[in-house]
Design an enzyme around this catalytic site. Structure first.
Site, short mmCIF file in Angstrom:
data_model
loop_
_atom_site.label_atom_id
_atom_site.label_comp_id
_atom_site.label_asym_id
_atom_site.label_seq_id
_atom_site.Cartn_x
_atom_site.Cartn_y
_atom_site.Cartn_z
N ASP A 38 0.84 -1.21 0.00
CA ASP A 38 0.00 0.00 0.00
C ASP A 38 0.86 1.24 0.00
O ASP A 38 0.58 2.23 -0.67
CB ASP A 38 -0.88 0.04 1.26
CG ASP A 38 -2.16 -0.75 1.06
OD1 ASP A 38 -2.41 -1.19 -0.07
OD2 ASP A 38 -2.89 -0.92 2.05
N SER A 83 -11.76 1.93 -8.29
CA SER A 83 -11.08 1.67 -7.02
C SER A 83 -11.07 2.96 -6.21
O SER A 83 -11.67 3.95 -6.61
CB SER A 83 -9.67 1.18 -7.26
OG SER A 83 -8.91 2.21 -7.83
N LYS A 116 -14.37 0.02 6.05
CA LYS A 116 -13.83 -0.59 4.84
C LYS A 116 -13.54 -2.05 5.14
O LYS A 116 -12.62 -2.38 5.89
CB LYS A 116 -12.55 0.13 4.43
CG LYS A 116 -12.00 -0.34 3.11
CD LYS A 116 -10.82 0.52 2.69
CE LYS A 116 -10.30 0.09 1.34
NZ LYS A 116 -9.80 -1.30 1.33
N GLU A 177 -18.95 -6.59 -0.70
CA GLU A 177 -17.73 -7.27 -0.30
C GLU A 177 -18.04 -8.68 0.20
O GLU A 177 -18.89 -8.87 1.06
CB GLU A 177 -17.11 -6.46 0.85
CG GLU A 177 -15.64 -6.63 1.01
CD GLU A 177 -14.86 -5.60 0.18
OE1 GLU A 177 -15.50 -4.79 -0.52
OE2 GLU A 177 -13.62 -5.64 0.25
N CYS A 409 34.25 10.09 16.70
CA CYS A 409 32.94 10.37 17.30
C CYS A 409 32.32 11.55 16.55
O CYS A 409 32.96 12.60 16.40
CB CYS A 409 33.12 10.72 18.78
SG CYS A 409 31.64 11.42 19.53
N CYS A 412 32.14 14.75 19.33
CA CYS A 412 33.31 15.44 19.88
C CYS A 412 34.55 15.24 19.02
O CYS A 412 35.58 15.88 19.26
CB CYS A 412 33.57 15.00 21.32
SG CYS A 412 34.18 13.32 21.44
N CYS A 432 32.71 13.31 26.71
CA CYS A 432 32.07 13.65 25.43
C CYS A 432 30.71 14.28 25.71
O CYS A 432 29.94 13.77 26.52
CB CYS A 432 31.91 12.39 24.59
SG CYS A 432 30.94 12.63 23.09
ZN LIG Z 1 32.44 11.81 21.59
#
Ligand SMILES: [Zn+2]
Length: 664
Positions: A38, A83, A116, A177, A409, A412, A432
């Site tokens: 879908d 549809s 539905k 249906e 990282c 930092c 950090c």
């Molecule tokens: Zn870090």
């Protein structure tokens, strides 16, 4: 997206959709979830709306259902079976409404709202009041002749009922249906299994498979049902609601729980109510159809491609959706571990807009081979951020690259290290910024401080108002006023909130400290064993590792944590700020009289442990779900008990909810 990009994307989407649809509709084989398919179709539809000149007659949006199977006689529909366009949020629904309102030149439109049904659309022709033929939708123009089979469905009248004064036209077409009532579906699946045949995964497939049987005796035995939703004949009806009344008069079950709404807010309320009710209906629905009630206005709005403008299906939240990966970022947690996160084009899953998806670790990236630019299927399980389930590799654009692990990282810039035998990589810098921030956020969550998000914590750390978590309790309204986004009232509110959370249960306090491998479950074991923080603080490795639920690794981590000077300072700081620890009292019997069923795998405790814990609190554990079950605890990959609980309306607990219930 420019035109050339849109063209490439559209081509890829069409190819992928065609592949899955062929499997699903022609071969009755499921190669992708309904929700994910879908989602692909929805993206295609939207792109084609933006670039209408790229619509071609063979686009999947331009056809309805699958090709008729050769083995059935074909029936040409008198009028095309159209549809519906799907929408997935209130905003999209509102946009549909506004477009229709403007096009019709009306101030307001009455809307007919109906569930539905998750079944198979068919058309039935009555000649002079007698059922003559019945056909599947097929490609919208031509369907399969399933007359004999439809005649076996008890809810389909073989003769139209008529009452005095109701003149029935020579030809009447009724559309509706064919669906499976839950009970019949379950019975049939048990039968399949007994005969060593595969069970049907969903009721729509099953309904389609059952109605398209060459031997109608098989159809007859399966207990299918029918509800009508369209009347193609002129009885002088002016609205869809008139039509419902007529259908009922003619002897049909018109789709139940349908109402006329005058305002959008009303529609929304009805949609929400239906969603709540869906488990108790006894059959499956997957959304709500909204149609302009007035037939003149409806016809005036016309048809685009194969979808009428006056009709829309507002789907219930799906658990899966497809989207495109924009970037893969590395997030630094409080332990310094770097976790990859996929930044994705916003998509709608389970009722929320999602922009990020978890990738766990580098091994997961390698396993999925997920790359920037890839189209992926996301799924949501529980209340956590969604995960990437699968990469649709056929849709991969040219020029993508495999993802590498970062060496620094991202916050930092310090080097990252890999610890022995661990998959994760870590930032080497103990101070950090990202780690500090996550540590504070983690503590705030344990103290249940509301309204303290990452942005505020970042700002607090940058301005040095807060360095570590205990500092939170010393923050003043004046200090907060110096931060962006704070006014006098909001600053006071946050300070009050923090001050109100100074009392904390011992287990939560242990979690707040952020000791590695100590989650809430372990913290409860520790709290129960020691009864006070002082005793835990002085515990030896031997004493700790002897406690049930605490292993050597955790015992080492705790003792190591308590030894470190900066942690001792942090603990002392908490007490200086005046926090109060609530020690656990005697084991209560708070679950007395409650019955539990466990399904799936729990992450933090074994099934036996879970049973012990429930029983220790006075609760019962049973192996099968019934109406008398109070809770079903659903872990990873839950089984049929989960479905049963859903059907019976039994409360389902996630692992986290379950632990919370045990804990407090
Ligand atoms: Zn870090």
């Amino acid at each position: 997206m420019n035109k050339a990009e849109a063209k490439t994307r559209i081509a890829k989407l069409r190819e992928e959709i065609a592949y899955h649809r062929y499997n699903y509709h022609v071969l009755d084989k499921t190669t992708i979830s309904e929700a994910a398919l879908d989602s692909l179709k929805h993206e295609l539809y939207k792109l084609e709306q933006e670039h209408p000149d790229l619509i071609t007659p063979d686009s999947p949006t331009q056809r309805v259902g699958g090709k008729p199977l050769a083995k059935f006689k074909k029936i040409k529909h008198a009028r095309r079976m159209l549809s519906m366009e799907d929408v997935f949020s209130f905003e999209e629904f509102e946009a549909w409404y506004e477009r229709g309102r403007k096009l019709s030149g009306k101030n307001q439109l009455d809307l007919f709202c109906m569930p539905k049904l998750d079944g198979l659309a068919i058309s039935i022709i009555y000649k002079n009041g007698v059922l003559e033929t019945a056909a599947t939708r097929g490609d919208g123009t031509t369907g399969e002749d399933i007359t004999v089979n439809v005649k076996t469905i008890e809810s389909v009248p073989l003769n139209l009922m008529s009452e005095k004064g109701l003149e029935i036209p020579g030809t009447v077409e009724v559309r509706g249906e064919v669906y499976f009532p839950e009970e019949a579906f379950e019975k049939m699946n048990q039968e399949q299994l007994r005969n060593d045949k595969p069970a049907f995964a969903n009721p729509r497939n099953a309904a389609a498979g059952s109605v398209r049987q060459l031997d109608s005796k098989i159809t007859a035995g399966r207990g299918l049902a029918f509800m009508a939703w369209d009347l193609e004949a002129d009885f002088g009806q002016k609205t869809e609601s008139d039509e419902w009344e007529l259908l009922k008069k003619l002897g049909f079950r018109a789709v139940e729980n349908s109402v006329v709404c005058k305002y959008l807010a009303e529609v929304r309320k009805h949609w929400e109510a239906l969603q709540k009710k869906r488990e108790k209906l006894g059959y499956w629905i997957d959304g709500m159809v909204v149609r302009v009630d007035d037939n003149i206005v409806f016809n005036k709005l016309g048809v685009v491609g194969k979808t009428p403008r006056g009709l829309v299906a507002w789907k219930f939240p799906a658990e899966e959706a497809t989207t495109v990966v924009q970037n893969i970022e590395w997030f630094v947690g409080r332990t310094g571990a770097l976790t990859p996160v996929a930044v994705v084009n916003p998509t709608f899953i389970a009722g929320t807009t999602v922009k990020h998806a978890s990738l766990h670790n580098y091994d997961e990236i390698k396993r999925l081979d997920v790359r920037v630019g890839d189209t992926v299927i996301l799924y949501k399980a529980g209340d956590i951020i969604p995960k990437v389930k699968e990469v649709l590799k056929n849709m991969r654009p040219d020029g993508t690259h495999a993802v590498h692990q970062p060496r620094q990282c991202p916050v930092c810039g310090s080097d990252v290290v890999k610890k022995d035998e661990e998959v994760a990589i870590y930032c080497k810098n103990p101070r950090c910024f990202a780690q500090d921030r996550e540590a504070v956020l983690h503590a705030a969550k344990s103290f249940e401080i509301d309204g303290l998000g990452p942005a505020t914590v970042s700002a607090m750390i940058e301005k040095k108002i807060v360095q570590r978590a205990p500092d939170l309790f010393g923050v003043t309204a004046e200090e907060l006023l110096g931060l962006e986004g704070f006014a006098e009232l909001s600053a006071k509110k946050l300070v009050d909130e923090i001050q109100n959370k100074k009392t904390i249960p011992l287990a939560n306090f242990i979690v707040a400290l952020g000791i590695r491998n100590v989650g809430l479950e372990t913290a409860h074991d520790l709290a129960r064993h020691f009864g006070s923080f002082d005793k835990l603080r002085q515990a030896s490795v031997d004493e700790l590792s002897a406690i049930e639920g605490v292993g050597q690794v955790v015992a080492d981590a705790i003792v190591d944590f308590m030894k470190q000077e900066h942690n001792q300072e942090m603990i002392d700081d908490y007490f200086k700020q005046g926090i109060v620890i609530k020690n656990p009292t005697q084991q209560s019997q708070k679950l007395a009289g409650q019955s539990f069923v466990l399904t799936g795998t729990l992450e933090s405790l074994t099934r036996d442990d879970a049973k012990d814990r429930i029983r220790a609190l006075g609760g019962d554990v049973s192996s099968s779900v019934s109406k008398n079950t109070d809770y079903v605890v659903a872990g990873e990959a839950p089984g049929s008990k989960y479905d049963k609980a859903k059907k019976l309306g039994v409360k389902i607990l996630s692992e986290r909810e379950f632990l919370t219930m045990l804990g407090r």
